[in-house]
Design an enzyme around this catalytic site. Structure first.
Site, mmCIF file in Angstrom:
data_model
loop_
_atom_site.group_PDB
_atom_site.id
_atom_site.type_symbol
_atom_site.label_atom_id
_atom_site.label_comp_id
_atom_site.label_asym_id
_atom_site.label_seq_id
_atom_site.Cartn_x
_atom_site.Cartn_y
_atom_site.Cartn_z
ATOM 1 N N ALA A 255 33.455 -13.427 61.568
ATOM 2 C CA ALA A 255 32.937 -12.321 60.763
ATOM 3 C C ALA A 255 33.981 -11.363 60.215
ATOM 4 O O ALA A 255 33.720 -10.665 59.234
ATOM 5 C CB ALA A 255 31.924 -11.534 61.578
ATOM 6 N N ALA A 256 35.143 -11.285 60.858
ATOM 7 C CA ALA A 256 36.093 -10.219 60.486
ATOM 8 C C ALA A 256 36.852 -10.542 59.200
ATOM 9 O O ALA A 256 37.159 -11.700 58.966
ATOM 10 C CB ALA A 256 37.086 -10.015 61.631
ATOM 11 N N PRO A 257 37.138 -9.525 58.371
ATOM 12 C CA PRO A 257 36.903 -8.083 58.570
ATOM 13 C C PRO A 257 35.503 -7.596 58.202
ATOM 14 O O PRO A 257 35.252 -6.400 58.200
ATOM 15 C CB PRO A 257 37.944 -7.452 57.648
ATOM 16 C CG PRO A 257 38.129 -8.460 56.549
ATOM 17 C CD PRO A 257 37.948 -9.812 57.177
ATOM 18 N N LYS A 260 31.456 -10.263 54.253
ATOM 19 C CA LYS A 260 30.233 -11.021 53.966
ATOM 20 C C LYS A 260 29.079 -10.544 54.842
ATOM 21 O O LYS A 260 27.933 -10.499 54.388
ATOM 22 C CB LYS A 260 30.496 -12.516 54.102
ATOM 23 C CG LYS A 260 31.578 -12.940 53.122
ATOM 24 C CD LYS A 260 31.915 -14.388 53.174
ATOM 25 C CE LYS A 260 33.194 -14.655 52.402
ATOM 26 N NZ LYS A 260 34.432 -14.228 53.106
ATOM 27 N N CYS A 377 38.011 -20.363 51.926
ATOM 28 C CA CYS A 377 38.739 -19.990 50.710
ATOM 29 C C CYS A 377 39.907 -20.960 50.530
ATOM 30 O O CYS A 377 40.992 -20.568 50.108
ATOM 31 C CB CYS A 377 39.185 -18.528 50.734
ATOM 32 S SG CYS A 377 40.267 -18.106 52.089
HETATM 33 C C1 LIG Z 1 38.001 -16.354 56.645
HETATM 34 S S1 LIG Z 1 38.100 -15.180 57.913
HETATM 35 C C2 LIG Z 1 36.468 -14.513 57.880
HETATM 36 C C3 LIG Z 1 36.217 -13.510 56.788
HETATM 37 C C4 LIG Z 1 34.903 -12.775 56.954
HETATM 38 N N1 LIG Z 1 33.778 -13.685 57.011
HETATM 39 C C5 LIG Z 1 34.643 -11.756 55.860
HETATM 40 O O1 LIG Z 1 33.895 -12.021 54.933
HETATM 41 O O2 LIG Z 1 35.207 -10.663 55.927
HETATM 42 C C6 LIG Z 1 38.075 -16.164 59.348
HETATM 43 C C7 LIG Z 1 37.954 -15.404 60.653
HETATM 44 O O3 LIG Z 1 37.758 -16.357 61.685
HETATM 45 C C8 LIG Z 1 38.250 -15.793 62.880
HETATM 46 N N2 LIG Z 1 38.330 -16.881 63.885
HETATM 47 C C9 LIG Z 1 39.292 -17.824 64.027
HETATM 48 N N3 LIG Z 1 38.977 -18.642 65.051
HETATM 49 C C10 LIG Z 1 37.795 -18.234 65.555
HETATM 50 C C11 LIG Z 1 36.961 -18.667 66.620
HETATM 51 N N4 LIG Z 1 37.301 -19.717 67.374
HETATM 52 N N5 LIG Z 1 35.827 -17.984 66.862
HETATM 53 C C12 LIG Z 1 35.480 -16.911 66.098
HETATM 54 N N6 LIG Z 1 36.245 -16.441 65.096
HETATM 55 C C13 LIG Z 1 37.385 -17.101 64.828
HETATM 56 C C14 LIG Z 1 39.537 -15.148 62.465
HETATM 57 O O4 LIG Z 1 39.906 -14.129 63.383
HETATM 58 C C15 LIG Z 1 39.157 -14.585 61.082
HETATM 59 O O5 LIG Z 1 38.796 -13.235 61.198
#
Ligand SMILES: C[S@@+](CC[C@H](N)C(=O)[O-])C[C@H]1O[C@@H](n2cnc3c(N)ncnc32)[C@H](O)[C@@H]1O
Length: 436
Positions: A255-257, A260, A377
């Site tokens: 979800a971060a940051p 969405k 992306c």
């Molecule tokens: C593409 S970004 C997400 C962007 C976010 N959906 C937004 O719209 O702001 C991918 C995220 O996946 C997280 N991530 C990576 N491995 C993960 C895991 N095993 N479980 C949960 N989150 C994970 C990362 O920390 C990163 O914040």
């Protein structure tokens, strides 16, 4: 005329040189370096200038390197790394930003002296004045891409290779997402106009406004009051693609940051959203984003590995899942040009394995009849259509639903938007339905 460059102007060039040197030569991320450097500059215009210089220098790296090669008889060595960064800072001001000579050259040459490079100030002056007089030698923007990535790009998109590479060197427009809960899109467009910023409302977007230039957050009216966010059009398409029914229990697995997640809640306050991210620091950004937009009551946040549900999941199935997976980010090179410096081929192996683990784990948490939206992306087929083809082969209860042309071209069972198309970032979407 003997205009001395101002101390603040010289300091801005020094900050740009140090930032670029760290990114180009010491493997540092542009975002992190700018975050460290910018607070040291008092005037917001200087901060904006440093940002613009660094982005332009990285986007045009292939051309500026070609100029250095053609114009310097003795190749630059590692000891000259800072000088290389300084010259790129100069070229970016002259070539990409079109600043006048006294601003671009004098302040940059003075920065060379302040950086202890008085012995190279004459050379810097000569090279920058040459860039003012002559056009830079031609170069291929693909030279800024690492060879392994160029090969993959060519193999995946032979017809579009050139357009993709060129898009990576072109500044992106600013896309805004108006917070539907706070203000109507046309009302917000009026506020922008009053602030001297022209925008257009792209067709078939509910909440988007597009501004052709880059705009600092500080210049956006109502930003702190939660009226607007910055989010590319391709990312805004995710809410359309998921299209969760009112009252749904939704998981945002990465979800971060929080861009969405916030969009989903702005559109539909009735959603019951669980937002997970494995990075606690980044998850705090989700909390901040939701608080700014007045959405904090709508979500439950969990710092956890989404691929390990026993660690955090209560066992109640989700109606809809967004898996905005960690990826190579090869679709957003124009917004994060340093990706081309830092990405390694082995990252793709690790990322595709992680994406597959996340897909399998998320699928097990989805109720029969529910929808999972897989998004990245990335523009690499291994992370997108091949990833989804492999998933469909091992999940007999999954079927893909076509999203239509608004989401880009057909790419296996999903849709691919390539960078620059309709002003958007590169993005992949696959909508997967679990058989009831
Ligand atoms: C593409 S970004 C997400 C962007 C976010 N959906 C937004 O719209 O702001 C991918 C995220 O996946 C997280 N991530 C990576 N491995 C993960 C895991 N095993 N479980 C949960 N989150 C994970 C990362 O920390 C990163 O914040």
């Amino acid at each position: 005329m003997n205009d001395q460059p101002s101390r603040a102007g010289v300091n801005a060039r020094i900050a740009a040189v140090r930032t670029l040197d760290a990114v180009l030569h010491r493997g540092r991320s542009l975002k992190a370096e700018l975050a460290a450097a910018l607070p040291g500059l008092e005037d917001p215009r200087d901060r904006a200038l440093v940002e613009a210089i660094c982005f332009a220098a990285l986007r045009q790296r292939a051309r500026y390197d070609a100029a250095l090669k053609a114009w310097i008889a003795k190749p630059l060595t590692k000891r000259d790394n800072e000088l290389r960064a300084l010259l790129m800072v100069g070229f970016a001001q002259i070539d990409a930003l079109g600043l006048p000579a006294h601003a671009a050259v004098d302040a940059t040459v003075e920065a060379a002296r302040s950086l202890g490079r008085a012995h190279q100030a004459g050379m810097a002056n000569a090279l920058l004045r040459r860039a003012l007089r002559e056009s830079l030698p031609p170069a291929d923007a693909a030279d800024a891409w690492p060879p392994w990535l160029r090969m993959r790009l060519h193999a995946d998109w032979p017809q579009d290779y050139r357009a993709i590479v060129d898009a990576g060197a072109t500044p992106a427009p600013t896309w805004l997402r108006v917070n539907a809960r706070r203000v109507a899109r046309d009302v917000y467009a009026g506020k922008l106009r009053e602030a001297g910023i022209e925008s257009i409302a792209p067709e078939n977007f509910g909440e988007a406004l597009r501004i052709e230039d880059s705009v600092a957050v500080a210049a956006l009216p109502g930003f702190d009051a939660g009226e607007v966010s910055i989010q590319d059009g391709a990312a805004q398409r995710v809410a359309d693609a998921l299209s969760a029914a009112p009252g749904s229990r939704v998981l945002d697995a990465c979800a971060a940051p929080g861009g969405k997640a916030a969009h989903l809640l702005e559109r539909d306050p009735s959603l019951r959203l669980t937002a997970v991210d494995s990075d606690p620091k980044r998850l705090r950004k989700v909390a901040e984003t939701l608080a700014r937009l007045g959405l904090d009551a709508g979500a439950e946040l969990r710092a956890a590995d989404a691929a390990d549900p026993p660690g955090w999941w209560d066992g109640a199935a989700f109606d809809a899942i967004l898996l905005d997976a960690p990826c190579s980010a090869t679709g957003i090179v124009r917004r994060q040009p340093d990706i081309l410096l830092h990405r390694r081929e082995r990252d793709i192996v690790a990322l595709t394995a992680l994406q597959a683990r996340l897909l399998d784990a998320a699928w097990a948490m989805l109720r029969p009849g529910g929808v999972l939206l897989y998004a990245t992306c990335s523009i690499l087929k291994a992370e997108n259509e091949a990833q989804i083809a492999d998933f469909l082969a091992r999940a007999p209860d999954a079927s893909a639903e076509d999203l239509g042309d608004r989401f880009g071209r057909i790419a296996g069972a999903g849709r691919q938007r390539l960078p620059g198309e309709e002003g958007m970032d590169g993005f992949f979407y696959a909508r997967l339905r679990k058989k009831a």
